[in-house]
Design a protein around this motif. Structure first.
Motif, short mmCIF file in Angstrom:
data_model
loop_
_atom_site.label_atom_id
_atom_site.label_comp_id
_atom_site.label_asym_id
_atom_site.label_seq_id
_atom_site.Cartn_x
_atom_site.Cartn_y
_atom_site.Cartn_z
N ASN A 45 -23.55 3.47 -70.59
CA ASN A 45 -24.42 4.30 -71.80
C ASN A 45 -25.13 3.16 -72.66
O ASN A 45 -25.41 2.15 -71.95
N ALA A 46 -24.64 3.08 -73.70
CA ALA A 46 -25.06 2.12 -74.82
C ALA A 46 -24.38 0.80 -74.45
O ALA A 46 -23.25 0.73 -74.19
N THR A 69 -29.60 1.47 -75.62
CA THR A 69 -29.19 2.73 -74.78
C THR A 69 -29.71 2.60 -73.44
O THR A 69 -30.25 1.78 -73.18
N SER A 70 -29.15 3.37 -72.67
CA SER A 70 -29.42 3.22 -71.23
C SER A 70 -30.78 3.63 -71.10
O SER A 70 -31.42 3.16 -70.03
N SER A 95 -34.00 2.51 -75.38
CA SER A 95 -34.21 2.44 -76.95
C SER A 95 -33.31 1.39 -77.82
O SER A 95 -32.16 1.08 -77.27
N THR A 96 -33.90 0.62 -78.75
CA THR A 96 -33.16 -0.45 -79.28
C THR A 96 -33.05 -0.31 -80.73
O THR A 96 -33.81 0.34 -81.32
N ASP A 155 -20.45 0.86 -73.28
CA ASP A 155 -19.70 2.02 -73.15
C ASP A 155 -19.90 2.56 -71.84
O ASP A 155 -21.06 2.96 -71.38
#
Length: 120
Positions: free
Chosen positions: A32-33, A52-53, A56-57, A98
């Motif tokens: 994930n992240a 994120t996967s 998104s930053t 994660d």
């Protein structure tokens, strides 16, 4: 077992660039992240950048416009491109991820840290 292996740290002159890499070794189901943290002597560990996967930053205000986080999901790797480095960027940089294991459990994993030193 799953491990995060970091590389790319070193000594660089102010204004220079470094590219950090962090690859998850071992078998994982998905990630994930992912993110990068840093800790300077006498200071608390702080978030530098996260992704994120879905791509998104998020960046710390102090590095916006200079650092870029990216990831290669096929290689289970996250990168941190650091440009226009300043002496205040000197710290040990840690990656995090994660990770969903093959058994379908989620854990936050941490790399061992890589030293980034920026000289004036």
């Amino acid at each position: 077992q799953v491990q995060l292996v970091e590389s790319g740290g070193g000594l660089v002159q102010a204004g220079g660039s470094l590219r950090l890499s962090c690859a998850a070794s071992g078998i994982v189901f998905s990630i994930n992240a992912m993110g990068w943290y840093r800790q300077a002597p006498g200071k608390r560990r702080e978030l530098v950048a996260a992704i994120t996967s879905g791509g998104s930053t998020n960046y710390a205000e102090s590095v916006k416009g200079r650092f870029t986080i990216s990831r290669d999901n096929a290689k289970n790797t996250v990168y941190l491109q650091m440009n226009s480095l300043k002496p205040e960027d000197t710290a040990v940089y840690y990656c995090s991820a994660d990770i969903i294991t093959v058994e379908r459990y989620q854990y936050t994993y941490w790399g061992q840290g890589t030293q980034v030193t920026v000289s004036s």
